[in-house]
Design an enzyme around this catalytic site. Structure first.
Site, short mmCIF file in Angstrom:
data_model
loop_
_atom_site.label_atom_id
_atom_site.label_comp_id
_atom_site.label_asym_id
_atom_site.label_seq_id
_atom_site.Cartn_x
_atom_site.Cartn_y
_atom_site.Cartn_z
N ASP A 1 0.44 -1.33 -0.49
CA ASP A 1 0.23 0.14 0.47
C ASP A 1 0.84 1.30 0.17
O ASP A 1 0.63 2.43 -0.41
CB ASP A 1 -0.99 -0.06 1.04
CG ASP A 1 -1.98 -0.52 0.73
OD1 ASP A 1 -2.32 -1.02 -0.27
OD2 ASP A 1 -2.74 -1.93 2.46
N CYS A 2 1.55 1.98 0.59
CA CYS A 2 2.92 2.06 1.06
C CYS A 2 3.78 2.14 -0.01
O CYS A 2 4.79 3.61 -0.44
CB CYS A 2 3.43 2.29 2.30
SG CYS A 2 4.03 1.47 2.86
N TYR A 3 4.15 1.23 -0.43
CA TYR A 3 5.12 0.87 -1.67
C TYR A 3 4.20 -0.19 -3.60
O TYR A 3 4.62 -0.81 -3.83
CB TYR A 3 6.26 0.41 -1.30
CG TYR A 3 7.45 1.17 -0.70
CD1 TYR A 3 8.38 2.45 -1.03
CD2 TYR A 3 7.15 0.74 0.97
CE1 TYR A 3 8.60 3.12 0.39
CE2 TYR A 3 7.90 1.40 1.75
CZ TYR A 3 8.54 2.59 1.43
OH TYR A 3 9.73 3.22 2.26
#
Length: 502
Positions: A129-131
């Site tokens: 989700d963050c990468y």
């Protein structure tokens, strides 16, 4: 008399410090005596330039847009470690290219970066989700990296044993190419110039000590891996900024038949504090001894052929078994001298300030072999004990019948005392049968040069013998050369997943 590190640094700042290389120091001590040398000399510079496989660099690429957490990473098709943070990696000098194999590796990537060449970064990820990004390919220069920090786990070996080869074939090793029959000797190391040879008690070399590393200011992190100064084999872990390094003191190389390595130039300035330092830095090549080991023995504990000094090795010829054998160095003494000379200039110009270790390195430590909870398979575990042999004076027809009856393709040949003297195969017998009259007895067609193994030998070594000689069976012999079993490709398939049946 005793000089403090503060006094020596004050002289360096004032331009009055007397700085000499470790190569010059023995003559100064001989001329002035120990007390005179202590008064005259403030700093001794050391240097070494050789293959240091345990080297590499931490790299930070910065975040991409959209960002990626790199899990598999390649630089010019050389895989780098992906188990660090999202855009950090460590590239090891000896890692080989996925496409060019031993022709190009991590050492070449490091040299290319230092040389100002672009390097292709290729990476993949599962995505999070963050990468969210899953793949990236881009070309990078050294200047594009946030950090490029060389960090070498094991450099500056105090000394290296020399190497020779008693076997009848060429060996390709990390000590270079060794010719058959002890016809050459290879060695490595700077001897009189080596940093730890000039500080064997490690009073002056330790954590935090400034050094010359590949043309850049660097630092000793602490003891190197496999550090074993109690046996004369101390090592250092070192670090420095790759962005300040020079190809004059950093070169990639490939050892023929062995793999990739990195040649590293490293020097340590030693403050001359007292008489003990004077005595240590007066070391000569004649004072440094090593063993000439037989690399024909595939074991961690190789036998020593004799002891020899660095002076003898550097002379170009060493006497071994009554013969004069040529020697060759894998390291460059000329470049080691260049390291010591440039470091001397650094000190004289105040480019580097001396410091004593913030944490000492143990000078009595002895490296231990790997703790193995289980031994690897031995020939004893898989060999065929129901071996069939044949006498050298028996007729070829008898050999043919034994091959058919015994369901084997190999017949070890023995003399009347039961000692192995040759081997015949189904192919040898078939040729003889197809050409009647040319040979009548087994001795006429047998191969007299037999590659053998023993019951206690590692299966890995037996496999290597089969590969190197392109054969499919090895007679297993005892100490009297009596045949006790046979090791065949069929036996090996039991533990190697059918590899030797292909």
């Amino acid at each position: 008399m005793h000089k403090s590190i503060d006094l020596i640094n004050e002289r360096i700042r004032g331009g009055s410090a007397r700085v000499v290389t470790a190569e010059e120091m023995p003559a100064i001590v001989a001329e002035l005596g120990e007390e005179g040398a202590l008064k005259e000399v403030d700093v001794v510079t050391t240097g070494t330039f050789g293959a240091m496989c345990s080297s590499g660099a931490f790299l930070n690429f910065g975040h991409a847009e959209p960002p990626i957490r790199m899990e598999r990473i390649w630089l010019n098709n050389v895989e780098a470690y992906g188990g660090l943070a999202a855009v950090d990696t460590y590239i090891g000098a000896t890692q080989q290219s996925d496409t060019l194999e031993a022709e190009y590796g991590g050492a070449h990537v490091i040299e290319d970066l230092v040389a100002g060449k672009a390097v292709e970064l290729r990476a993949s990820s599962r995505g999070t989700d963050c990468y969210p990004r899953r793949t990236i390919t881009t070309d990078l220069l050294l200047e594009n990296l946030n950090q490029a920090i060389m960090c070498n786990p094991r450099n500056a070996y105090q000394r290296y044993n020399a190497a020779t080869n008693t076997t009848d074939r060429v060996l390709n090793t990390y000590m270079g190419t060794l010719l058959p029959g002890c016809t050459n000797i290879t060695f490595s190391g700077a001897g009189v110039l080596n940093p730890i040879s000039n500080d064997p008690k490690l009073r002056l070399i330790g954590s935090g000590v400034p050094i010359f590393l590949c043309g850049a200011p660097g630092m000793v992190v602490g003891e190197g891996t496999q550090h074993s100064p109690a046996g004369g084999f101390g090592t250092l872990m070192v670090t420095g900024d790759l962005k300040q390094m020079s190809r004059d003191y950093l070169r990639a190389a490939t050892m023929s038949g062995y793999g990739v390595t990195l040649y590293v130039g490293l020097g340590v300035p030693l403050p001359v504090l007292d008489l003990d330092v004077v005595r240590a830095t007066a070391v000569r090549d004649e004072d440094i001894t090593v063993d000439i080991l037989d690399y024909g023995v595939p074991s961690r504990s190789r036998p020593s052929m004799r002891k020899v000094t660095y002076a003898e090795l550097r002379s170009g010829v060493v006497e071994l078994n009554g013969e004069e054998v040529r020697t060759s160095s894998l390291s460059s003494f000329r470049r080691a001298r260049g390291v010591a000379q440039e470091l001397k200039v650094w000190v004289e110009r105040g480019k580097i300030q001396l410091a004593l270790p913030t944490r000492a390195i143990d000078p009595q430590k002895m490296a231990r072999p790997m703790h193995q909870t289980a031994k690897g398979p031995r020939v004893l575990d898989i060999m065929d004990r129901s071996v069939i042999t044949i006498g050298e004076n028996e007729e070829i027809q008898t050999a043919a019948k034994k091959l058919l009856k015994g369901e084997t393709n190999h017949l070890p040949v023995v003399n009347d005392k039961g000692v192995l003297v040759g081997i015949v195969t189904t192919f040898d017998v078939s040729k003889a049968v197809a050409n009647p009259g040319k040979a009548n007895h087994v001795r006429d067609i047998m191969k007299k040069k037999v590659v053998t193994t023993t019951a206690d030998e590692s299966v890995d070594i037996a496999v290597q013998k089969l590969e190197q000689h392109n054969i499919s069976a090895l007679p297993v012999v005892d100490q009297q050369q009596h045949v006790i079993a046979l090791l065949t490709a069929m036996n090996l398939s039991k533990i190697l997943g059918g590899r030797w049946l292909k």
